[in-house]
Design a protein around this motif. Structure first.
Motif, PDB file in Angstrom:
ATOM      1  N   PHE A   6       0.838  -1.200   0.000  1.00 56.00           N
ATOM      2  CA  PHE A   6       0.000   0.000   0.000  1.00 56.00           C
ATOM      3  C   PHE A   6       0.874   1.252   0.000  1.00 56.00           C
ATOM      4  O   PHE A   6       0.618   2.200  -0.757  1.00 56.00           O
ATOM      5  CB  PHE A   6      -0.926  -0.006   1.217  1.00 56.00           C
ATOM      6  CG  PHE A   6      -1.968   1.085   1.192  1.00 56.00           C
ATOM      7  CD1 PHE A   6      -3.053   0.999   0.334  1.00 56.00           C
ATOM      8  CD2 PHE A   6      -1.865   2.184   2.030  1.00 56.00           C
ATOM      9  CE1 PHE A   6      -4.019   2.001   0.310  1.00 56.00           C
ATOM     10  CE2 PHE A   6      -2.823   3.186   2.009  1.00 56.00           C
ATOM     11  CZ  PHE A   6      -3.903   3.088   1.147  1.00 56.00           C
ATOM     12  N   SER A   7       1.910   1.263   0.818  1.00 57.24           N
ATOM     13  CA  SER A   7       2.831   2.405   0.847  1.00 57.24           C
ATOM     14  C   SER A   7       3.545   2.554  -0.495  1.00 57.24           C
ATOM     15  O   SER A   7       3.732   3.670  -0.994  1.00 57.24           O
ATOM     16  CB  SER A   7       3.858   2.225   1.972  1.00 57.24           C
ATOM     17  OG  SER A   7       3.242   2.193   3.228  1.00 57.24           O
ATOM     18  N   PHE A   8       3.938   1.423  -1.078  1.00 57.87           N
ATOM     19  CA  PHE A   8       4.600   1.442  -2.385  1.00 57.87           C
ATOM     20  C   PHE A   8       3.692   2.046  -3.449  1.00 57.87           C
ATOM     21  O   PHE A   8       4.108   2.908  -4.237  1.00 57.87           O
ATOM     22  CB  PHE A   8       4.990   0.015  -2.761  1.00 57.87           C
ATOM     23  CG  PHE A   8       5.535  -0.138  -4.154  1.00 57.87           C
ATOM     24  CD1 PHE A   8       6.822   0.266  -4.465  1.00 57.87           C
ATOM     25  CD2 PHE A   8       4.749  -0.699  -5.159  1.00 57.87           C
ATOM     26  CE1 PHE A   8       7.334   0.114  -5.764  1.00 57.87           C
ATOM     27  CE2 PHE A   8       5.245  -0.851  -6.443  1.00 57.87           C
ATOM     28  CZ  PHE A   8       6.536  -0.445  -6.741  1.00 57.87           C
ATOM     29  N   LEU A   9       2.420   1.631  -3.471  1.00 50.01           N
ATOM     30  CA  LEU A   9       1.486   2.130  -4.475  1.00 50.01           C
ATOM     31  C   LEU A   9       1.142   3.596  -4.249  1.00 50.01           C
ATOM     32  O   LEU A   9       0.900   4.334  -5.214  1.00 50.01           O
ATOM     33  CB  LEU A   9       0.214   1.277  -4.480  1.00 50.01           C
ATOM     34  CG  LEU A   9       0.390  -0.169  -4.967  1.00 50.01           C
ATOM     35  CD1 LEU A   9      -0.921  -0.936  -4.836  1.00 50.01           C
ATOM     36  CD2 LEU A   9       0.887  -0.208  -6.391  1.00 50.01           C
ATOM     37  N   GLN A  10       1.120   4.026  -3.002  1.00 48.02           N
ATOM     38  CA  GLN A  10       0.862   5.440  -2.719  1.00 48.02           C
ATOM     39  C   GLN A  10       1.929   6.325  -3.353  1.00 48.02           C
ATOM     40  O   GLN A  10       1.625   7.412  -3.868  1.00 48.02           O
ATOM     41  CB  GLN A  10       0.805   5.677  -1.208  1.00 48.02           C
ATOM     42  CG  GLN A  10      -0.520   5.304  -0.580  1.00 48.02           C
ATOM     43  CD  GLN A  10      -0.569   5.663   0.894  1.00 48.02           C
ATOM     44  OE1 GLN A  10       0.348   5.342   1.652  1.00 48.02           O
ATOM     45  NE2 GLN A  10      -1.634   6.330   1.305  1.00 48.02           N
ATOM     46  N   ILE A  11       3.166   5.877  -3.323  1.00 49.14           N
ATOM     47  CA  ILE A  11       4.257   6.638  -3.939  1.00 49.14           C
ATOM     48  C   ILE A  11       4.223   6.463  -5.457  1.00 49.14           C
ATOM     49  O   ILE A  11       4.397   7.418  -6.217  1.00 49.14           O
ATOM     50  CB  ILE A  11       5.616   6.190  -3.376  1.00 49.14           C
ATOM     51  CG1 ILE A  11       5.684   6.491  -1.868  1.00 49.14           C
ATOM     52  CG2 ILE A  11       6.761   6.870  -4.109  1.00 49.14           C
ATOM     53  CD1 ILE A  11       6.909   5.905  -1.184  1.00 49.14           C
ATOM     54  N   LEU A  12       3.956   5.231  -5.897  1.00 55.16           N
ATOM     55  CA  LEU A  12       4.002   4.921  -7.326  1.00 55.16           C
ATOM     56  C   LEU A  12       2.959   5.691  -8.123  1.00 55.16           C
ATOM     57  O   LEU A  12       3.192   6.039  -9.287  1.00 55.16           O
ATOM     58  CB  LEU A  12       3.808   3.420  -7.533  1.00 55.16           C
ATOM     59  CG  LEU A  12       3.928   2.905  -8.974  1.00 55.16           C
ATOM     60  CD1 LEU A  12       5.356   3.104  -9.495  1.00 55.16           C
ATOM     61  CD2 LEU A  12       3.524   1.428  -9.051  1.00 55.16           C
ATOM     62  N   LYS A  13       1.821   5.995  -7.518  1.00 54.77           N
ATOM     63  CA  LYS A  13       0.745   6.632  -8.282  1.00 54.77           C
ATOM     64  C   LYS A  13       1.100   8.035  -8.768  1.00 54.77           C
ATOM     65  O   LYS A  13       0.447   8.554  -9.675  1.00 54.77           O
ATOM     66  CB  LYS A  13      -0.551   6.660  -7.457  1.00 54.77           C
ATOM     67  CG  LYS A  13      -0.520   7.543  -6.230  1.00 54.77           C
ATOM     68  CD  LYS A  13      -1.840   7.438  -5.462  1.00 54.77           C
ATOM     69  CE  LYS A  13      -1.829   8.321  -4.224  1.00 54.77           C
ATOM     70  NZ  LYS A  13      -3.096   8.241  -3.467  1.00 54.77           N
ATOM     71  N   SER A  14       2.152   8.626  -8.196  1.00 63.22           N
ATOM     72  CA  SER A  14       2.615   9.925  -8.700  1.00 63.22           C
ATOM     73  C   SER A  14       3.585   9.756  -9.868  1.00 63.22           C
ATOM     74  O   SER A  14       3.933  10.726 -10.535  1.00 63.22           O
ATOM     75  CB  SER A  14       3.290  10.725  -7.575  1.00 63.22           C
ATOM     76  OG  SER A  14       4.485  10.079  -7.146  1.00 63.22           O
ATOM     77  N   GLU A  15       4.014   8.514 -10.119  1.00 65.32           N
ATOM     78  CA  GLU A  15       4.980   8.227 -11.185  1.00 65.32           C
ATOM     79  C   GLU A  15       4.371   7.453 -12.349  1.00 65.32           C
ATOM     80  O   GLU A  15       4.873   7.538 -13.475  1.00 65.32           O
ATOM     81  CB  GLU A  15       6.146   7.401 -10.617  1.00 65.32           C
ATOM     82  CG  GLU A  15       6.806   7.987  -9.389  1.00 65.32           C
ATOM     83  CD  GLU A  15       7.795   7.009  -8.754  1.00 65.32           C
ATOM     84  OE1 GLU A  15       8.230   6.070  -9.457  1.00 65.32           O
ATOM     85  OE2 GLU A  15       8.114   7.175  -7.567  1.00 65.32           O
ATOM     86  N   GLN A  16       3.329   6.688 -12.078  1.00 67.45           N
ATOM     87  CA  GLN A  16       2.789   5.755 -13.058  1.00 67.45           C
ATOM     88  C   GLN A  16       1.261   5.782 -13.010  1.00 67.45           C
ATOM     89  O   GLN A  16       0.668   5.648 -11.945  1.00 67.45           O
ATOM     90  CB  GLN A  16       3.289   4.336 -12.744  1.00 67.45           C
ATOM     91  CG  GLN A  16       2.600   3.207 -13.483  1.00 67.45           C
ATOM     92  CD  GLN A  16       2.921   3.173 -14.959  1.00 67.45           C
ATOM     93  OE1 GLN A  16       4.068   3.002 -15.342  1.00 67.45           O
ATOM     94  NE2 GLN A  16       1.903   3.334 -15.811  1.00 67.45           N
ATOM     95  N   GLU A  17       0.620   5.959 -14.163  1.00 65.70           N
ATOM     96  CA  GLU A  17      -0.836   5.895 -14.194  1.00 65.70           C
ATOM     97  C   GLU A  17      -1.273   4.451 -13.980  1.00 65.70           C
ATOM     98  O   GLU A  17      -0.702   3.519 -14.554  1.00 65.70           O
ATOM     99  CB  GLU A  17      -1.376   6.450 -15.503  1.00 65.70           C
ATOM    100  CG  GLU A  17      -1.158   7.952 -15.632  1.00 65.70           C
ATOM    101  CD  GLU A  17      -2.059   8.585 -16.670  1.00 65.70           C
ATOM    102  OE1 GLU A  17      -2.418   7.909 -17.649  1.00 65.70           O
ATOM    103  OE2 GLU A  17      -2.395   9.776 -16.490  1.00 65.70           O
ATOM    104  N   MET A  18      -2.315   4.265 -13.146  1.00 68.09           N
ATOM    105  CA  MET A  18      -2.724   2.923 -12.742  1.00 68.09           C
ATOM    106  C   MET A  18      -4.236   2.777 -12.778  1.00 68.09           C
ATOM    107  O   MET A  18      -4.972   3.728 -12.510  1.00 68.09           O
ATOM    108  CB  MET A  18      -2.226   2.621 -11.324  1.00 68.09           C
ATOM    109  CG  MET A  18      -0.720   2.635 -11.164  1.00 68.09           C
ATOM    110  SD  MET A  18      -0.192   2.133  -9.489  1.00 68.09           S
ATOM    111  CE  MET A  18      -0.677   3.573  -8.534  1.00 68.09           C
TER     112      MET A  18
END
Length: 210
Positions: free
Chosen positions: A174-186
């Motif tokens: 969850f923490s990983f995806l919270q950061i990733l969503k600013s880098e990658q559209e999901m």
């Protein structure tokens, strides 16, 4: 950003005259307590679920016509709910195979560097020369996320991100995806309340869908 429109779609699995129109901008969550319709939407988009009837438009272009000018592997990548991998290949080979198709002219040192960086971000430490059967299901699923993000797709599709994980592993992804969503559209399909509000820029609630 991608505009996805499904009109009266019937598929081999779970979509029966299904219609949905939405725009993915940042991170969109499909909240589906049944965990069936949302999975079928992702499978249809990436071509794993045959569409028997209806129309799917990507940015206003019919699905088949869209991929006359765009590569599927650069448009969509799917992080499977079970972290599916080819059993006859090592973990490294499973990660490298789609990457080499996506980036045929890139040097292997680039692959190694990116893989190392993503494993650090997910706090993973495992022998990549093992076959998938010899690592835990959770580790295999974490590596499935890495396989997807390393393809740098236009849209990363994620099916049931918490499945197979214990409480600690859920917090980590969850923490990983919270950061990733600013880098990658999901586009995330989930039945978990953590993704229902405050996570995505848009939530599609299918809880009332028959």
């Amino acid at each position: 950003m991608m505009h996805i429109s499904m009109s009266e779609v019937c598929s081999a699995n779970n979509l029966n005259c299904f219609s949905l129109d939405f725009v993915v901008n940042g991170c969109t969550v499909i909240y589906d307590p049944t965990e069936h319709i949302s999975t079928s939407i992702l499978s249809a988009l990436i071509g794993l679920d045959n569409i028997d009837a209806g129309i799917v438009l990507l940015d206003g272009i019919p699905y088949d016509d869209y991929f006359l000018k765009h590569r599927l592997i650069s448009t969509f990548a799917l992080a499977f709910d079970e972290g599916i991998m080819l059993s006859n290949l090592t973990i490294r080979e499973n990660l490298m195979l789609p990457w080499k198709i996506r980036f045929p002219n890139m040097d292997i040192t680039t692959f190694n560097g990116e893989l190392h960086a993503w494993m650090q971000r997910l706090e993973l430490d495992c022998d990549l020369n093992l076959r998938p059967a010899f690592i835990s299901p959770a580790h295999k699923k974490f590596l499935g996320f890495i396989r997807g993000v390393m393809l740098k797709p236009k849209l990363l599709l994620i099916d049931d991100p918490f499945y197979l994980f214990n409480k600690t592993e859920r917090q980590r992804i969850f923490s990983f995806l919270q950061i990733l969503k600013s880098e990658q559209e999901m586009l995330i399909a989930s039945a978990d309340d953590e993704f229902l509000s405050g996570f995505g820029s848009n939530v599609i609630d299918l809880s009332a869908t028959p």
